[in-house]
Design a protein around this motif. Sequence first.
Motif, PDB file in Angstrom:
ATOM      1  N   ARG A  87       0.856  -1.191   0.000  1.00  0.00           N
ATOM      2  CA  ARG A  87       0.000   0.000   0.000  1.00  0.00           C
ATOM      3  C   ARG A  87       0.894   1.243   0.000  1.00  0.00           C
ATOM      4  N   LEU A  88       0.632   2.101  -0.964  1.00  0.00           N
ATOM      5  CA  LEU A  88       1.481   3.274  -1.162  1.00  0.00           C
ATOM      6  C   LEU A  88       0.665   4.562  -1.118  1.00  0.00           C
ATOM      7  N   VAL A 105      -0.278  -4.017  -5.812  1.00  0.00           N
ATOM      8  CA  VAL A 105       0.093  -2.669  -5.360  1.00  0.00           C
ATOM      9  C   VAL A 105      -1.175  -1.836  -5.314  1.00  0.00           C
ATOM     10  N   LYS A 106      -1.496  -1.316  -4.143  1.00  0.00           N
ATOM     11  CA  LYS A 106      -2.657  -0.467  -3.944  1.00  0.00           C
ATOM     12  C   LYS A 106      -2.211   0.878  -3.389  1.00  0.00           C
ATOM     13  N   PHE A 107      -3.001   1.874  -3.702  1.00  0.00           N
ATOM     14  CA  PHE A 107      -2.704   3.216  -3.210  1.00  0.00           C
ATOM     15  C   PHE A 107      -3.640   3.560  -2.050  1.00  0.00           C
ATOM     16  N   ALA A 108      -3.295   4.629  -1.338  1.00  0.00           N
ATOM     17  CA  ALA A 108      -3.964   4.932  -0.070  1.00  0.00           C
ATOM     18  C   ALA A 108      -5.457   5.130  -0.224  1.00  0.00           C
ATOM     19  N   ASP A 109      -5.914   5.636  -1.355  1.00  0.00           N
ATOM     20  CA  ASP A 109      -7.340   5.910  -1.523  1.00  0.00           C
ATOM     21  C   ASP A 109      -8.089   4.732  -2.159  1.00  0.00           C
ATOM     22  N   GLN A 110      -7.426   3.599  -2.308  1.00  0.00           N
ATOM     23  CA  GLN A 110      -8.079   2.417  -2.879  1.00  0.00           C
ATOM     24  C   GLN A 110      -8.457   1.435  -1.774  1.00  0.00           C
ATOM     25  N   PRO A 111      -9.616   0.748  -1.901  1.00  0.00           N
ATOM     26  CA  PRO A 111     -10.032  -0.228  -0.868  1.00  0.00           C
ATOM     27  C   PRO A 111      -9.133  -1.448  -0.857  1.00  0.00           C
TER      28      PRO A 111
END
Length: 224
Positions: free
Chosen positions: A132-133, A218-224
């Motif tokens: 998570r980035l 890889v997920k970003f901070a605003d993704q569930p």
Amino acid sequence: MNAPLEAPPEAVPTPRRRGWRLLAGLLAVVILLVVGARLAWSWLDPFGETTVDRSQPVLLESIHNLSRFEAATGNFQVVVDLEKDAAFLPDAVKGSRTLFVGAGGVDAYVDFGGLTTGALTVSPDRREVTVRLPRAQLEKPNLDNKRSYVYAQQRGLFDRVQDFLSSSPGDQQELYVLAEKKIAEAAQASDLRNRADQNTKAMLQGMLTGLGFDKVTVKFADQP
């Protein structure tokens, strides 16, 4: 009785040869006079300038460890049209208009420094990993002085006199600041941050796959 010795004909200078010698001597004198005059003028020239660099040594103030990934760079160019008018005077008397070409780059980066321990999740069998980035951020614009310049400028009479009397005529700081502002706004409205996100994602997927993980998410901070 022996006949008197006579010089061979070629040893006697002819009038033409004497003329060439005189001309060569005059030419040498002229060259010496010109060279001497130029040397004297360069030494006595009251308007001549010399440049002496008395700058102090560069001081290293601090070192910062970088913990971010420079993921993308956007190159921008803007033409700043800045006009200044006086309320009750014509432009020919008081006023100015400047066209300034500003060119520079904006870097997009992902900051790894704020990642917590929960940012990396590994499956029990250690075959899958999830990262998570935070979203990419933009650096301040970096104007290229070699590609940024005043394209055209019109000034009124008072402005010309003021520039002539000023200690720093033609100050372009306002133009640079305005160009940086416009480039920063253009970078915010562009796809630069999204491109940086995708580049960072691809980099991590390639690196972690090379370490032996079968699936890398890889997920970003605003993704569930």
